[in-house]
Enzyme design. Sequence first.
Site, PDB file in Angstrom:
ATOM      1  N   SER A  56       0.822  -1.205   0.000  1.00 35.18           N
ATOM      2  CA  SER A  56       0.000   0.000   0.000  1.00 35.18           C
ATOM      3  C   SER A  56       0.850   1.245   0.000  1.00 35.18           C
ATOM      4  O   SER A  56       2.013   1.232   0.392  1.00 35.18           O
ATOM      5  CB  SER A  56      -0.937   0.003   1.198  1.00 35.18           C
ATOM      6  OG  SER A  56      -0.250   0.549   2.296  1.00 35.18           O
ATOM      7  N   LYS A  57       0.211   2.317  -0.445  1.00 38.35           N
ATOM      8  CA  LYS A  57       0.867   3.613  -0.471  1.00 38.35           C
ATOM      9  C   LYS A  57       1.349   3.991   0.919  1.00 38.35           C
ATOM     10  O   LYS A  57       2.333   4.689   1.082  1.00 38.35           O
ATOM     11  CB  LYS A  57      -0.144   4.663  -0.931  1.00 38.35           C
ATOM     12  CG  LYS A  57       0.233   5.284  -2.258  1.00 38.35           C
ATOM     13  CD  LYS A  57      -0.703   6.405  -2.604  1.00 38.35           C
ATOM     14  CE  LYS A  57      -0.310   6.932  -3.982  1.00 38.35           C
ATOM     15  NZ  LYS A  57      -1.248   7.826  -4.572  1.00 38.35           N
ATOM     16  N   ARG A  58       0.621   3.504   1.899  1.00 41.24           N
ATOM     17  CA  ARG A  58       0.980   3.855   3.272  1.00 41.24           C
ATOM     18  C   ARG A  58       2.267   3.169   3.712  1.00 41.24           C
ATOM     19  O   ARG A  58       2.914   3.598   4.636  1.00 41.24           O
ATOM     20  CB  ARG A  58      -0.166   3.497   4.221  1.00 41.24           C
ATOM     21  CG  ARG A  58      -1.218   4.578   4.282  1.00 41.24           C
ATOM     22  CD  ARG A  58      -2.445   4.117   5.023  1.00 41.24           C
ATOM     23  NE  ARG A  58      -3.257   3.280   4.167  1.00 41.24           N
ATOM     24  CZ  ARG A  58      -4.195   3.748   3.348  1.00 41.24           C
ATOM     25  NH1 ARG A  58      -4.451   5.029   3.293  1.00 41.24           N
ATOM     26  NH2 ARG A  58      -4.881   2.940   2.579  1.00 41.24           N
TER      27      ARG A  58
END
Length: 472
Positions: free
Chosen positions: A247-249
């Site tokens: 994920s981008k996170r």
Amino acid sequence: MVRTRFAPSPTGFLHVGGLRTALYAYLYAKKAGGKFILRIEDTDLERTVPGAVELIYRTLHETGLHYDEGPDVGGAYGPYVQTERKQLYLDYAQQLIKSGDAYYCFCSKERLGQLHENGATKYDKHCLHNVPLKEAERRIAAGEKYVIRQNIPAEGVSSYVDLVFGEIRVDYNDLEDNILIKSDGYPTYNFANVIDDHLMGITHVIRGVEYLSSTPKYNLLYDALGWERPQYIHLQPIMRDAHQKLSKRHGDANYEDFIAKGYLKDAIVNYIALLGWSPKDNREKMTLAEMEELFSLDGVSKSASIFDEAKMRWLNSLYVKELSPQEFHAKVLPFYAPYAYLQGLDLAYLSTLLHGRTEVFTDVGKLTAFIGAFDDFDTTLYTNAKWKTDAALAKQMLPALIDIADKQWESLHEALPAYAESAGYKKGQVLWIFRIALTNAASTPGGATEMATLFGKAESLRRLRYALSRLG
Ligand code: GLU
């Protein structure tokens, strides 16, 4: 003429998944002799991160994914930034209202929340049925806030063919009358993607699989506007493991972070290409130009791929090996900076020692850590079963070794074996003890004389004398 686009939202770093979408869109266009376009989808103002657009430009230029049209390179279909196209979406939305394919909605947050609480899974078309167009126009003229929603047929099934997944069928009943124009006057992704893909002449829409099931909504809009639908190519996600998406996170899934870790851009692009595609001959190491030749949709996977950093390291190591010594040195140099203990050493020489041992540039920290740790001398390292050496033997030998280093520095390479021969030791014993005394490390990126060359005469002598002092 094939025209593909990469349409990122500028919400932060360029994530590996985004870069892969860009790469496939680029490759698909290049393979077909078509055009690759960059469009910035920034209509969600709250999510826009300052600097993210520039990062997208920079990353695409740096990785060689040159776009034929885009905000900073121009083109005949601009502007290529959605916030600069605001009025245009509103005009098309009004056209859809006239044809009955969209409608004004005035429902308050409270009412929508209530609907939700009552178990509704989607908007109930309240304003379509209860607010006639004339009344809606009066309310808007009086300054009331509104959105524009798509009017999805209450029943029926829609289908289309995705070039990777095949036929996709979705029941209209499962689709919501989503918002096309928000109360701030900007379009949602759900609307803007259709308008822009059409107006920009996009023939093949390549994007994440999360849009697979909402594509029927977009097709309804194409149909309502009398436009030809594009072809669709949806891509499975890249996974962190069997359960979690990358994920981008996850900070480490960004292009920039891989660069900071010491990966080469060509290796990153090469590895990312393999996350969801493989060429017919199953080749793994490929340049961008080779991929442009080899890319084909039959090789695009219908299942998710797992990101495997060990494999990316391996691929990177192949690219590192191909660098010339000068290139390697120039690229690795910034990665020496954090290590104060390297100051004063011949870094160009160090690079020659590290080149064959480096998979990613940040490896140089681990590979050289022994240099900074010397003063905590561990005398048990003299113990070597193969050479039958130990601290006692080192104590016996070191005065002579120091003398040799002092007097025969220029010919150390010959002098050490000659000493072994004359003193009745094995060459391996002498070299082991000399190298441990000099480095205090069981393994080093080079042998005894290479380490001496790295440190230079004065530092080598300091080290050898210190090593002797640690033997009591
Ligand atoms: N702006 C969308 C995103 O970043 C693009 C999806 C698309 O390519 O249509 O997810």
